[in-house]
Design a protein around this motif. Structure first.
Motif, PDB file in Angstrom:
ATOM      1  N   ALA B  39      -1.728 -37.381  18.759  1.00 28.67           N
ATOM      2  CA  ALA B  39      -1.709 -36.293  17.773  1.00 28.67           C
ATOM      3  C   ALA B  39      -3.083 -35.885  17.254  1.00 28.67           C
ATOM      4  CB  ALA B  39      -0.797 -36.674  16.613  1.00 28.67           C
ATOM      5  N   GLU B  40      -3.870 -36.876  16.783  1.00 27.54           N
ATOM      6  CA  GLU B  40      -5.101 -36.484  16.084  1.00 27.54           C
ATOM      7  C   GLU B  40      -6.234 -36.110  17.032  1.00 27.54           C
ATOM      8  OE1 GLU B  40      -5.106 -41.056  15.939  1.00 27.54           O
ATOM      9  OE2 GLU B  40      -3.699 -39.429  16.212  1.00 27.54           O
ATOM     10  N   LEU B  42      -5.802 -34.056  19.879  1.00 26.21           N
ATOM     11  CA  LEU B  42      -5.329 -32.995  20.781  1.00 26.21           C
ATOM     12  C   LEU B  42      -6.071 -31.671  20.641  1.00 26.21           C
ATOM     13  CD1 LEU B  42      -1.455 -33.457  20.711  1.00 26.21           C
ATOM     14  CD2 LEU B  42      -2.937 -33.634  22.688  1.00 26.21           C
ATOM     15  N   GLY B  43      -6.957 -31.578  19.635  1.00 25.39           N
ATOM     16  CA  GLY B  43      -7.577 -30.300  19.309  1.00 25.39           C
ATOM     17  C   GLY B  43      -8.114 -29.528  20.506  1.00 25.39           C
ATOM     18  N   VAL B  46      -5.423 -28.180  22.868  1.00 29.46           N
ATOM     19  CA  VAL B  46      -4.691 -27.059  22.275  1.00 29.46           C
ATOM     20  C   VAL B  46      -5.487 -25.769  22.429  1.00 29.46           C
ATOM     21  CG1 VAL B  46      -3.860 -26.086  20.106  1.00 29.46           C
ATOM     22  CG2 VAL B  46      -3.430 -28.477  20.620  1.00 29.46           C
ATOM     23  N   ASP B  72       1.242 -39.725  23.100  1.00 31.10           N
ATOM     24  CA  ASP B  72       2.274 -40.004  22.105  1.00 31.10           C
ATOM     25  C   ASP B  72       3.231 -38.814  22.042  1.00 31.10           C
ATOM     26  OD1 ASP B  72       1.027 -38.033  20.717  1.00 31.10           O
ATOM     27  OD2 ASP B  72       0.551 -39.244  18.957  1.00 31.10           O
ATOM     28  N   SER B  73       4.153 -38.842  21.113  1.00 25.87           N
ATOM     29  CA  SER B  73       5.189 -37.818  21.152  1.00 25.87           C
ATOM     30  C   SER B  73       4.630 -36.430  20.848  1.00 25.87           C
ATOM     31  CB  SER B  73       6.324 -38.170  20.189  1.00 25.87           C
ATOM     32  OG  SER B  73       5.837 -38.292  18.887  1.00 25.87           O
ATOM     33  N   ALA B  74       3.551 -36.348  20.040  1.00 21.13           N
ATOM     34  CA  ALA B  74       2.957 -35.043  19.780  1.00 21.13           C
ATOM     35  C   ALA B  74       2.396 -34.458  21.074  1.00 21.13           C
ATOM     36  CB  ALA B  74       1.865 -35.173  18.728  1.00 21.13           C
TER      37      ALA B  74
END
Lengths: 254, 391
Positions: B39-40, B42-43, B46, B72-74
């Motif tokens: 999650a943290e 992924l910037g 994206v 992870d799930s994100a």
């Protein structure tokens, strides 16, 4: 198995009231670890010390290799990304909907587009067993069990490695408590979490906890698997497991 | 089991952030992914996906995960989201290079994917929003008014019943509330009414000096302070101080279910909480107005003495001659009316608080705004009535 949390010789005092007198325990990766003890035995206090809401007077707490007493700002920020916490009363932000509560950390800490965040949030909400329409409800509109589930979804939002639960089954009916226990077990197996739960629910200890510590008389009086702890001759343990409620359980086996 | 197995221990900074590279390949495009898809981090991925995926349509996309160290799930949801976007643009998506853990994660999440996508409200209903909002607000206001009347009725009923059973009146609570709302408010009342007296005297003095009519400052201060200013200023201060505290007190008791506890124990909240507060304020406010009269006139006297050289005795002598006692009584009579408005609104709004903490703040604000507005409106009504009656 790798050690993820190590508490050693922790001393806590509230004024003249000594709560912990050299408490030590350790949690290994991937297990469900219970912190047990009577009311006022300092279980929740110990949990609050592990998640950096309180500082012990002395002793050391190491979480994921970080010593908490002299942790740097950056390490503390990193550590807070690694865990999710479920508070006893849920502690959902009452001005936000369930979906906003769950998505809070994702919105603040990631660069994901809103549509993806929304999908993740809905996925987590379904994962903890809430109906989809619950996403748009406010915490005041939820029942006690739904608050716990929503709060669990929020704790799981960022796929944490550690999950802290403060009395997850308190205030739930036996069926709800059982279902919640099974949910935690399932999530642990699915996501490979390490779960640390404060509880005095004997059923949880019997069914889902791998290892646990019993706090009493300001110390850890026993630590280990159920079959190990139950044989400890300490009077508090006898009372816990061989009292009327405990006996019923022991008689029927696991 | 978990996708976290691959993550290097330590701070997690060791592995690089998520990246996506888009390159032309045989028969279409290749999306090469690398780094840590959590999650943290992924910037970067994206940003690339957002920009480049829109260019693709009617082609085959090979989505290659072989460079991904952890997911992870994100990260998985990001992939699923863009795969759907590509498919909507008639692309064929082929996935390769997934690790066993990633495939397991996918299996796991598939069961929990939202069945229908959360949809935005349609354009029509969005255009109508101002109208629906207005309608909602009107209905809400109407219900509010009805609830207020119901509250008043309940309150009146409790009052009448108490009058028949005088022993059931909570005199202790009344005394405590007079202490809290009246006595404790004296310092702020002193300060504000003194300053009001000073301000009026100063403004008047400048004008009156032009005509050499210095002595009329006494008439001006005497009448304006006793008849209008002292009651109004005192009421506004009390609305801000006591009205808000009534709302907050009752609101918190509502949230902590204390009010429900009282109900089930047979203690009527109207009788135990609301009525004592209303009666206490109706007793305290006239007394406070009397006090404000004295301090306000004293403030004017000081200015008259310093600025217009009017001696203390001269001021008091003229005050007795020109200021009819009726002006004083008019001011005092307004007191219970203002007090009733402030206390009733404060308690009513307090009991409206619902279970969430935010509503305490909202209702406290509403309570003060309502009370101040109603006090001023009531004062205007008094002005008209008294003038028409020639008092």
């Amino acid at each position: 198995m790798k050690e993820v949390i190590r508490v050693s010789d922790v001393v806590t005092r509230f004024g003249s009231n000594l709560v912990h007198d050299r408490v030590s325990l350790s949690v290994e990766e991937g297990e469900i670890y219970g912190l047990m003890g009577g009311s006022g035995s300092g279980k929740s206090t110990l949990l609050r010390e592990i998640i950096m809401l309180m500082r012990p007077e002395s002793g050391s707490i190491v979480v994921l290799g970080k010593e908490l007493s002299n942790i740097t700002y950056a390490d503390a920020a990193w550590l807070r990304q690694q865990w999710g916490v479920l508070f006893q009363s849920g502690a959902l932000y009452s001005s936000l909907t369930v979906a906003q509560n769950v998505g809070m950390k994702l919105r603040e800490y990631t660069d994901l587009p809103d549509s993806v965040i929304e999908e993740i949030v809905h996925m987590k909400i379904r994962m903890v067993g809430l109906p989809e329409h619950a996403a748009e409800l406010y915490p005041a509109e939820l029942s006690g069990g739904m608050v716990k589930r929503a709060s669990l979804a929020r704790a799981l939002a960022m796929d944490p490695r550690l999950l802290f639960l403060d009395e997850p089954t308190s205030g739930l009916d036996p069926i709800g408590a059982e279902a919640f226990d099974q949910l935690i077990l399932k999530l642990r197996n699915m996501l490979g979490l390490t779960v640390i739960m404060v509880t005095h629910d004997l059923d949880s200890i019997w069914t889902i906890v791998d290892r646990f510590a019993v706090l009493g008389e300001r110390k850890v009086i026993a630590e280990g698997r159920l079959d190990e702890v139950i044989e400890t001759p300490h009077p508090i343990i006898r009372k816990f497991f061989w009292g009327a409620r405990g006996r019923l359980r022991s008689a029927h086996g696991q | 089991m978990g996708e976290s197995k691959k993550e290097p221990q330590g701070t997690g900074e060791a592995s690089p952030a998520a990246r996506v590279r888009l390159e032309q390949a045989e028969g279409g495009w290749r999306l090469y992914c690398s780094g840590q898809w959590s999650a943290e981090r992924l910037g970067g991925a994206v940003a690339t996906l957002k920009k480049r995926v829109e260019e693709l349509h009617d082609t085959t996309v090979h989505w290659d995960f072989s460079g991904v160290t952890q997911m992870d799930s994100a990260g998985m949801m990001l992939f699923l989201h863009y795969r759907e976007r590509l498919e909507a643009r008639h692309c064929r998506v082929e996935v390769s290079g997934q690790s066993r853990e990633q495939r397991q994660l996918f299996e796991l999440l598939r069961d929990f994917l939202p069945r229908q996508r959360p949809s935005k409200p349609r354009l029509g209903s969005r255009l109508l929003k101002p109208a629906t909002d207005l309608g909602r607000a009107t209905v809400h206001g109407w219900h509010d008014l009805l609830a207020f009347f119901a509250f008043l009725g309940e309150n009146f009923f409790t009052l009448v019943r108490s009058l028949f059973h005088p022993l059931s009146i909570r005199f202790d609570a009344i005394a405590k509330n007079i202490q809290e709302a009246g006595v404790r408010a004296l310092p702020i009342i002193t300060l504000t009414s003194f300053l009001i007296g000073v301000v009026i005297a100063y403004q008047g003095a400048v004008q009156l000096q032009k005509f050499g009519a210095n002595i009329f400052i006494v008439d001006m201060i005497g009448i304006s302070v006793t008849r209008e200013l002292a009651p109004l200023i005192t009421a506004i201060v009390v609305a801000g101080r006591t009205g808000s505290s009534y709302t907050a007190q009752l609101g918190v008791m509502k949230i902590t279910e204390e009010i429900d506890a009282m109900r089930v124990m047979g203690f009527d909240p109207q009788q135990f909480l609301v009525l004592p507060r209303i009666i206490a304020l109706m007793i305290a406010l006239p007394l406070m107005i009397f006090f404000a009269d004295i301090v306000g006139i004293f403030g004017g006297m000081v200015v008259a003495h310093l600025h217009l050289n009017l001696s203390w005795t001269e001021f008091l002598h003229r005050l007795q001659n020109v200021v009819d006692v009726k002006h004083f009584w008019i001011g005092i009579v307004k007191g219970p009316f203002f007090a009733w408005l402030i206390a009733t609104i404060g308690c009513f709004r307090g009991l409206q608080v619902s279970r969430d903490t935010e509503s305490i703040g909202r209702y406290t604000t509403i309570s003060v705004v309502n009370a101040i507005f109603l006090v001023i409106a009531c004062d205007a009504l008094f002005s008209v009535v008294f003038t028409e009656l020639g008092i």
